[in-house]
Design an enzyme around this catalytic site. Structure first.
Site, short mmCIF file in Angstrom:
data_model
loop_
_atom_site.label_atom_id
_atom_site.label_comp_id
_atom_site.label_asym_id
_atom_site.label_seq_id
_atom_site.Cartn_x
_atom_site.Cartn_y
_atom_site.Cartn_z
N ASN A 9 0.87 -1.18 0.00
CA ASN A 9 0.00 0.00 0.00
C ASN A 9 0.90 1.22 0.00
O ASN A 9 1.55 1.51 1.00
CB ASN A 9 -0.89 -0.02 1.26
CG ASN A 9 -1.64 1.28 1.45
OD1 ASN A 9 -1.81 2.05 0.50
ND2 ASN A 9 -2.10 1.53 2.67
N LYS A 11 0.04 4.32 -0.16
CA LYS A 11 -0.57 5.52 0.44
C LYS A 11 -0.37 6.71 -0.51
O LYS A 11 -0.43 6.54 -1.72
CB LYS A 11 0.03 5.78 1.82
CG LYS A 11 0.07 4.51 2.67
CD LYS A 11 0.42 4.78 4.09
CE LYS A 11 0.67 3.46 4.80
NZ LYS A 11 0.33 3.50 6.20
N HIS A 95 -9.28 0.98 4.74
CA HIS A 95 -7.99 1.06 5.43
C HIS A 95 -8.17 1.95 6.66
O HIS A 95 -8.97 2.90 6.64
CB HIS A 95 -6.95 1.66 4.47
CG HIS A 95 -5.57 1.61 5.04
ND1 HIS A 95 -5.11 2.56 5.92
CD2 HIS A 95 -4.56 0.71 4.89
CE1 HIS A 95 -3.87 2.25 6.27
NE2 HIS A 95 -3.52 1.14 5.67
N GLU A 97 -6.60 4.35 7.77
CA GLU A 97 -6.45 5.80 7.52
C GLU A 97 -7.71 6.37 6.89
O GLU A 97 -8.05 7.54 7.10
CB GLU A 97 -5.20 6.04 6.65
CG GLU A 97 -3.93 5.78 7.47
CD GLU A 97 -2.74 5.29 6.67
OE1 GLU A 97 -2.73 5.39 5.43
OE2 GLU A 97 -1.78 4.78 7.30
N GLU A 167 -5.22 -5.35 10.57
CA GLU A 167 -4.21 -4.30 10.74
C GLU A 167 -4.46 -3.56 12.05
O GLU A 167 -5.29 -2.64 12.09
CB GLU A 167 -4.29 -3.31 9.58
CG GLU A 167 -4.00 -3.91 8.23
CD GLU A 167 -3.42 -2.86 7.30
OE1 GLU A 167 -2.28 -3.05 6.87
OE2 GLU A 167 -4.06 -1.84 7.05
N GLY A 173 2.60 2.04 10.56
CA GLY A 173 3.51 3.16 10.40
C GLY A 173 4.23 3.57 11.67
O GLY A 173 4.83 4.64 11.74
N SER A 213 3.65 -2.43 10.18
CA SER A 213 5.11 -2.43 10.32
C SER A 213 5.75 -3.75 9.90
O SER A 213 6.72 -4.19 10.52
CB SER A 213 5.51 -2.04 11.75
OG SER A 213 5.08 -0.71 12.02
C1 PEP Z 1 -0.52 -0.06 5.80
O1 PEP Z 1 -0.43 1.00 5.21
O2 PEP Z 1 -1.51 -0.80 5.61
C2 PEP Z 1 0.54 -0.45 6.73
C3 PEP Z 1 0.43 -1.58 7.36
O3 PEP Z 1 1.60 0.42 6.87
P1 PEP Z 1 3.03 0.09 7.54
O4 PEP Z 1 3.51 -1.21 6.93
O5 PEP Z 1 3.89 1.24 7.16
O6 PEP Z 1 2.83 -0.05 8.99
#
Ligand code: PEP
Length: 249
Positions: A9, A11, A95, A97, A167, A173, A213
Site C-alpha cells: 500500500n 498511500k 484502510h 487511515e 491491521e 507506520g 510495520s
Molecule cells: C498499511 O499501510 O496498511 C501499513 C500496514 O503500513 P506500515 O507497513 O507502514 O505499517
C-alpha cells in the site's frame, strides 16, 4: 492450502517517475516469485503507469479506495468499474487511515465491498483495533463489529471473493509490529467469525493478511504462523529491494 498474498500500500507516496523507477528495479527481483500473489496499490493517478509497467509480469495492481456508485455527480471519487477499466484487479477497502481521516464506517465498507465485487475486483477489507481498544481488552469486540458490519448480507459466493487484512492501528507506520502470536490470535478470532457467518469451508479458505510495520526482518516470523496468509505492507513496500525481500520471505 491458501495461496499467500504480499500486497504493498503506497498511500500518498510516489509520483509517476518514481512509480516507473520502482518497477524497473522491482520486476527482476520478483521475476521468479511464483509462490504468492504480488499486489501493489499506487495512488489513483499512477495506476495506469503501474499497469503498463507490470504488463506481462505476475505483479497485480490495485486501488487504495473506491466509491460504491458506478458513476455520477460525486466529485473526487473513483468507481469500481473505472478501476477495473484501467487494469486493476484488487482494491483496498476501509484502510484504517480511511476510517480515521475520512470517517469511513463499517456500512460504507460493506457498500464498497459489494461495489468492488460487482466490478470484478478483489476487495481487501481492512479491520483492526486502536491502541486504547487493545489496552481495554476490546480487540475481539472491535474485530467482531468491523467484520460483521463490513460483510453483512454478503452471499457465500460473494464472501469467497474477498480477502481480509488484520491491521492493528497501533502497528501501522509506527515500527511497532504485533508479535506473530498476537497476530495469529486475532486471525484465529476473525476466522471464527467467518465460520459463524458463513461456513467452516469459507473459514478455512479465507485469506487473512497481517498489516502493521511488516519489514524484511519480521516477515518470516509472521509467515511461520499457519493463520497468517500474507502481509499488507505500507512503508516497506516503497523500496523495491525491501518489498522484494518481503515477497521472497
Ligand atoms: C498499511 O499501510 O496498511 C501499513 C500496514 O503500513 P506500515 O507497513 O507502514 O505499517
Amino acid at each position: 492450502m491458501r495461496r499467500p498474498i504480499l500486497a504493498g500500500n503506497w498511500k500518498m507516496y510516489k509520483n509517476i517517475t518514481e512509480t516507473c523507477a520502482f518497477f524497473e528495479k522491482f520486476k527482476p527481483l520478483v521475476a521468479t516469485s511464483t509462490h504468492c500473489d504480488i499486489v501493489i496499490c499506487p495512488t489513483f493517478v499512477n495506476l495506469q503507469a503501474a499497469v503498463e509497467a507490470t504488463r506481462d509480469t505476475t505483479i497485480d495492481i490495485g486501488g487504495q479506495n473506491l466509491f460504491w456508485e458506478k458513476e455520477g455527480a460525486y466529485t473526487g471519487e473513483i468507481s469500481g468499474p473505472m478501476l477495473k477499466a484501467v487494469g486493476c484487479k484488487w482494491v483496498l477497502v476501509a484502510h484504517s487511515e480511511r476510517r480515521q481521516y475520512f470517517g469511513e464506517t463499517n456500512e460504507d465498507a460493506r457498500k464498497k465491498i459489494v461495489a468492488a465485487l460487482d466490478a470484478g475486483l478483489t476487495p481487501i477489507y481492512c479491520i483492526g483495533e486502536k491502541l486504547d481498544e487493545r489496552q481495554a481488552e476490546r480487540t475481539h469486540e472491535v474485530l467482531e463489529t468491523q467484520f460483521h458490519g463490513g460483510t453483512a448480507r454478503l452471499t457465500m459466493e460473494q464472501f469467497s471473493r474477498i480477502v481480509i487484512a488484520y491491521e492493528p492501528c497501533w502497528a501501522i507506520g509506527t515500527g511497532k509490529v504485533a508479535t506473530p502470536e498476537m497476530a495469529a490470535d486475532a486471525h484465529r478470532y476473525i476466522r471464527e467469525q467467518v465460520r459463524k457467518s458463513f461456513s467452516p469451508e469459507a473459514a478455512s479458505a479465507c485469506r487473512i493478511l497481517y498489516g502493521g510495520s511488516v519489514k524484511p526482518d519480521n516477515i518470516r516470523g509472521l509467515m511461520a504462523q499457519p493463520e497468517i496468509d500474507g502481509g499488507l505492507v505500507g512503508g516497506a513496500s516503497l523500496d523495491p529491494v525491501s518489498f522484494a525481500s518481503i515477497v521472497n520471505f
